[in-house]
Write a protein that holds these residues in place. Structure first.
Motif, PDB file in Angstrom:
ATOM      1  N   ALA A  67       0.944  -1.114   0.067  1.00  0.00           N
ATOM      2  CA  ALA A  67       0.047  -0.027  -0.065  1.00  0.00           C
ATOM      3  C   ALA A  67       0.764   1.140   0.148  1.00  0.00           C
ATOM      4  N   SER A  68       2.154   1.250   0.538  1.00  0.00           N
ATOM      5  CA  SER A  68       3.045   2.292   0.607  1.00  0.00           C
ATOM      6  C   SER A  68       3.744   2.597  -0.464  1.00  0.00           C
ATOM      7  N   LEU A  97       4.126   4.442  -6.926  1.00  0.00           N
ATOM      8  CA  LEU A  97       3.456   3.410  -8.068  1.00  0.00           C
ATOM      9  C   LEU A  97       4.175   3.477  -9.157  1.00  0.00           C
ATOM     10  N   GLU A 141      -5.423  -1.681  -0.846  1.00  0.00           N
ATOM     11  CA  GLU A 141      -5.769  -0.133  -0.946  1.00  0.00           C
ATOM     12  C   GLU A 141      -5.462   0.622  -2.113  1.00  0.00           C
ATOM     13  N   ILE A 142      -4.495   0.188  -3.025  1.00  0.00           N
ATOM     14  CA  ILE A 142      -3.997   0.786  -4.036  1.00  0.00           C
ATOM     15  C   ILE A 142      -4.678   0.131  -5.268  1.00  0.00           C
ATOM     16  N   GLU A 156      -6.327   2.338  -8.129  1.00  0.00           N
ATOM     17  CA  GLU A 156      -5.331   3.276  -8.751  1.00  0.00           C
ATOM     18  C   GLU A 156      -4.217   2.664  -9.459  1.00  0.00           C
ATOM     19  N   TYR A 157      -3.747   1.666  -8.969  1.00  0.00           N
ATOM     20  CA  TYR A 157      -2.572   0.814  -9.663  1.00  0.00           C
ATOM     21  C   TYR A 157      -2.629   0.235 -10.876  1.00  0.00           C
TER      22      TYR A 157
END
Length: 425
Positions: free
Chosen positions: A238-239, A242, A271-272, A275-276
């Protein structure tokens, strides 16, 4: 079993055994010159090598081999130069034979040294990559061993030409040409005979797919080092940065998809994921990658234009594709990612992309593999990239050698004890 085939194989291993006795006492300079002559002979005979490789490629095309497998067979100008450079680089490396690993003195005055020695005869069983022929022969000779090569039938002409060149090179040196033996007969039984020659073969190293390695491990009477099967993963935490995650994943999958350190599965933190994955999808389309995705992955990427995507099966997550196919799964966090890797991984190379240092440390500590990465491509699991020179393969086991197998991994050791008349009471 075919008696003629058995006699053929054992004649090769006996000749290698005889040669290994001389190889074990050669000087570092003699081995250095041998490797250079081998490289020069490959260059001098490059026309014959390319012609032989063309014959293998034509057979591969006629037999319907995939483009990825054809790529593994192909010898380009660059790949031939890399073989020669590999031999020249090995020539300059420190000779591992005779290296004192440790030394100590006992209270009774005995001086004890732990000293590196060659294995003796190493049998290499591999599939369709002709560069292994040059790498394996060079490494074995440099480490003071003789080698018996049994390549795949798809590369038979290429391997014959390479071995012919290298033995012609050896003929100009102090090393007996019998130090490089090549099994030209391609019957499957030749493998079983070779790996049971415990009186003349000291170590077997299989390089290839899971089926080959299982066969060797199951049938061998000689010690085996398992190598190569690479169901490798990248977990995008998640951190993660990207943009970095896109670059690393694309490299790890597409830079050379037919090799064992390319990734086969991508794990993305939920979590991403929204978007990713659409960003990554554009990169995958550009590179011609097919996706086998979990339900959430398919939902996110369903509008991704020309991206080839289909639902992933259990088998997909367990498969080493060696092709432009990527399994993708959205996970609920580090724990699920680690558990997925434990279930499907092959102890080869695993990576995490994360800016969170504690998450990265947890991944590196908990994932069991020969190589674990933080913010880098798994494609670096390679002897040359690690600074070892050429490699015999990537060991995925834990006994004796693990990870890229360079020169030191092709030696054993013995204890040398010096005294002045001590007796045991």
């Amino acid at each position: 079993m075919n008696n003629d085939l058995k006699e053929y194989v054992t004649s090769k291993t006996r000749a290698a055994k005889q040669a290994s006795r001389k190889c074990s006492i050669l000087s570092a300079e003699e081995k250095k010159q041998a490797l250079k002559r081998m490289g020069e002979a490959i260059w001098d005979q490059r026309r014959q090598i390319f012609q032989a490789n063309k014959a293998d490629l034509e057979n591969a095309l006629n037999n319907g081999l995939s483009s990825a497998k054809q790529d593994r067979l192909l010898i380009t100008d660059r790949r031939l130069e890399d073989m020669i450079q590999g031999l020249n680089s090995l020539a300059e490396y420190n000779d591992p034979v005779g290296e004192v690993i440790s030394s100590f003195q006992r209270p009774n005055g005995l001086k004890i040294e732990k000293v590196r020695v060659p294995f003796g005869v190493i049998a290499i069983i591999y599939e369709s990559r002709p560069n292994v022929t040059a790498d394996a022969a060079g490494l074995a000779i440099k480490a003071g061993n003789a080698v018996v090569l049994r390549g795949g039938k798809e590369a038979i002409h290429s391997n014959q030409a390479l071995v012919r060149a290298m033995t012609d090179g050896l003929a100009k040196t102090a090393i007996p040409v019998e130090a490089i033996q090549f099994i030209e007969r391609t019957e499957r039984d030749s493998i079983d005979i070779l790996i049971r020659e415990k009186n003349t073969v000291d170590l077997v190293i299989p390089r290839g797919g899971a089926g080959l390695i299982r066969r060797v491990v199951k049938q061998a009477h000689v010690p085996v080092i398992e190598t190569g099967v690479g169901n490798c993963h990248i977990y995008v935490h998640a951190s993660a940065d990207l943009d970095m995650a896109r670059s690393v994943v694309v490299n790890a999958k597409t830079q050379r998809p037919s090799v064992c350190n390319a990734i086969e599965t991508l794990l993305v933190d939920q979590e991403i994921a929204d978007e990713y994955l659409p960003r990554l999808g554009k990169d995958l389309v550009a590179k011609g990658v097919q996706v086998r995705g979990c339900e959430q992955t398919c939902r996110i990427l369903q509008d991704q234009g020309s991206l080839e995507i289909e639902p992933a099966s259990e088998e997909d997550y367990a498969t080493e594709f060696l092709d432009l196919i990527l399994a993708v799964k959205v996970v609920k966090g580090l724990e699920e990612a680690v558990n997925h890797i434990r279930k499907y991984g092959t102890l080869h190379s695993e990576a995490i992309i994360a800016e969170d240092a504690s998450a990265a440390d947890a991944f590196l500590n908990r994932v069991d593999a020969a190589a674990v990465y933080h913010n880098a491509s798994t494609r670096f699991t390679d002897g040359a990239e690690f600074g070892f020179g050429a490699e015999m393969g990537i060991s995925t086991q834990k006994m004796h050698a693990r990870g890229p197998m360079g020169l030191r991994e092709l030696t054993s050791y013995k204890y040398v004890i010096r005294g002045n008349g001590q007796v045991r009471e």
